[in-house]
Design an enzyme around this catalytic site. Structure first.
Site, PDB file in Angstrom:
ATOM      1  N   HIS A   1       0.830  -1.210   0.000  1.00  0.00           N
ATOM      2  CA  HIS A   1       0.000   0.000   0.000  1.00  0.00           C
ATOM      3  C   HIS A   1       0.864   1.260   0.000  1.00  0.00           C
ATOM      4  CE1 HIS A   1      -3.251   2.531   2.205  1.00  0.00           C
ATOM      5  NE2 HIS A   1      -3.632   2.381   0.957  1.00  0.00           N
TER       6      HIS A   1
ATOM      7  N   GLU B   1       0.796  -0.168  -4.752  1.00  0.00           N
ATOM      8  CA  GLU B   1      -0.341   0.709  -5.021  1.00  0.00           C
ATOM      9  C   GLU B   1       0.090   2.121  -4.662  1.00  0.00           C
ATOM     10  OE1 GLU B   1      -3.833   3.089  -3.470  1.00  0.00           O
ATOM     11  OE2 GLU B   1      -1.989   2.453  -2.478  1.00  0.00           O
TER      12      GLU B   1
ATOM     13  N   ASP C   1      -1.078   6.674  -5.299  1.00  0.00           N
ATOM     14  CA  ASP C   1      -2.102   7.649  -5.679  1.00  0.00           C
ATOM     15  C   ASP C   1      -1.517   8.713  -6.604  1.00  0.00           C
ATOM     16  OD1 ASP C   1      -4.201   6.754  -3.597  1.00  0.00           O
ATOM     17  OD2 ASP C   1      -2.407   7.100  -2.392  1.00  0.00           O
TER      18      ASP C   1
ATOM     19  N   HIS D   1      -1.701  11.404  -1.775  1.00  0.00           N
ATOM     20  CA  HIS D   1      -3.015  10.846  -1.457  1.00  0.00           C
ATOM     21  C   HIS D   1      -4.069  11.930  -1.224  1.00  0.00           C
ATOM     22  CE1 HIS D   1      -6.210   9.284   1.168  1.00  0.00           C
ATOM     23  NE2 HIS D   1      -6.065   8.163   0.477  1.00  0.00           N
TER      24      HIS D   1
ATOM     25  N   GLU E   1      -3.905   4.341  -8.358  1.00  0.00           N
ATOM     26  CA  GLU E   1      -5.196   4.912  -7.983  1.00  0.00           C
ATOM     27  C   GLU E   1      -5.256   6.345  -8.497  1.00  0.00           C
ATOM     28  OE1 GLU E   1      -8.068   6.324  -4.358  1.00  0.00           O
ATOM     29  OE2 GLU E   1      -6.592   4.766  -3.891  1.00  0.00           O
TER      30      GLU E   1
END
EC number: 3.1.4.46
Length: 247
Positions: A12, A39, A41, A54, A114
């Site tokens: 993450h 992952e 952002d 994020h 993301e």
């Protein structure tokens, strides 16, 4: 290529809780622990550069302040995105998506990008991230694009239809089947607390792959894998390592 070449465990925001999130340093930490997929952002600066962050605002994960998407990249370059986490990471910059792609190439890591638009910029962010991802990940496993923002996923679908997409949900939606079909999603990305075995079976029967977040207890990760979940996104990248299994 299979439409799901991705590993079971995803780190993450790069390095989970072991590094400042969404930085090149965090990706290096994820790689150090052997992870094969991260992952992170992605959003746009005011002048259209794609970078990692994020929150809408800079305060939580940097020494900057204000809405990041309202600043030009030259201003964002001055931000320290490491010191908030530890002095060891002092001076760690906000990374560009292009730098992240290069680091993924170096480490042989796959990516779940993301799309995290600054409020009100969903379609533009979805389009720009998808077009950039297509070029930057050429010759690598295609990145899995995901978003909570329907308009961002729609724009990504139009811009680069061949890139795999996943619908992100933090609350259960009864129209998940229609939404994922309309957006051409290969996967659905859910808060793990929304799932029980019956829901997993329902989603799998619809032909969807399932990624869950953010699972930090090995017992829960094992249970979800036994139910048929495909991917576990974790902050506990040391405890739930790249070779973690349901056994």
């Amino acid at each position: 290529m299979s439409n799901w070449p991705y590993p079971r465990i995803v780190a993450h925001r790069g390095g989970g809780k072991l590094a400042p999130e969404n930085t090149l340093a965090s990706i290096d930490v994820g790689a150090k622990y052997g992870h094969k997929m991260i992952e992170f952002d992605a959003k746009l600066s005011k002048d259209g550069e794609i970078f990692l962050l994020h929150d809408d605002n800079l305060e939580r994960t940097s020494n900057g302040w204000g809405v990041a998407g309202e600043l030009n990249w030259q201003d964002l370059l001055r931000v320290d995105a490491g010191s908030w986490y530890s002095k060891m990471f002092k001076g760690e910059p906000l990374p560009l998506l292009s730098q992240v792609a290069e680091r993924c190439r170096e480490h042989g890591m796959m990516a779940n990008i993301e799309i995290k638009p600054t409020t009100g910029t969903g379609p533009l962010t979805g389009k720009m991230v998808a077009l950039a991802a297509r070029e930057l990940w050429a010759g690598m496993t295609p990145p899995l694009l995901s978003s909570f923002e329907i308009d961002a996923l729609e724009a990504a679908q139009q811009a680069a239809p061949e890139l795999p997409r996943g619908l992100l949900l933090d609350e259960w939606r009864d129209d998940w089947r229609e939404l994922t079909a309309r957006l051409g999603c290969v996967s659905i990305h859910l808060n793990h607390k929304l799932l029980n075995k019956a829901r997993v079976m329902q989603l799998k029967d619809a032909g969807l792959r399932i990624l869950v977040y953010t699972v930090n207890k090995p017992q829960r990760a094992a249970e979800l894998l036994r139910w048929g979940v495909d991917c576990i996104c974790t902050d506990a990248i040391d405890v739930i390592g790249p070779n973690f299994t349901a056994q």
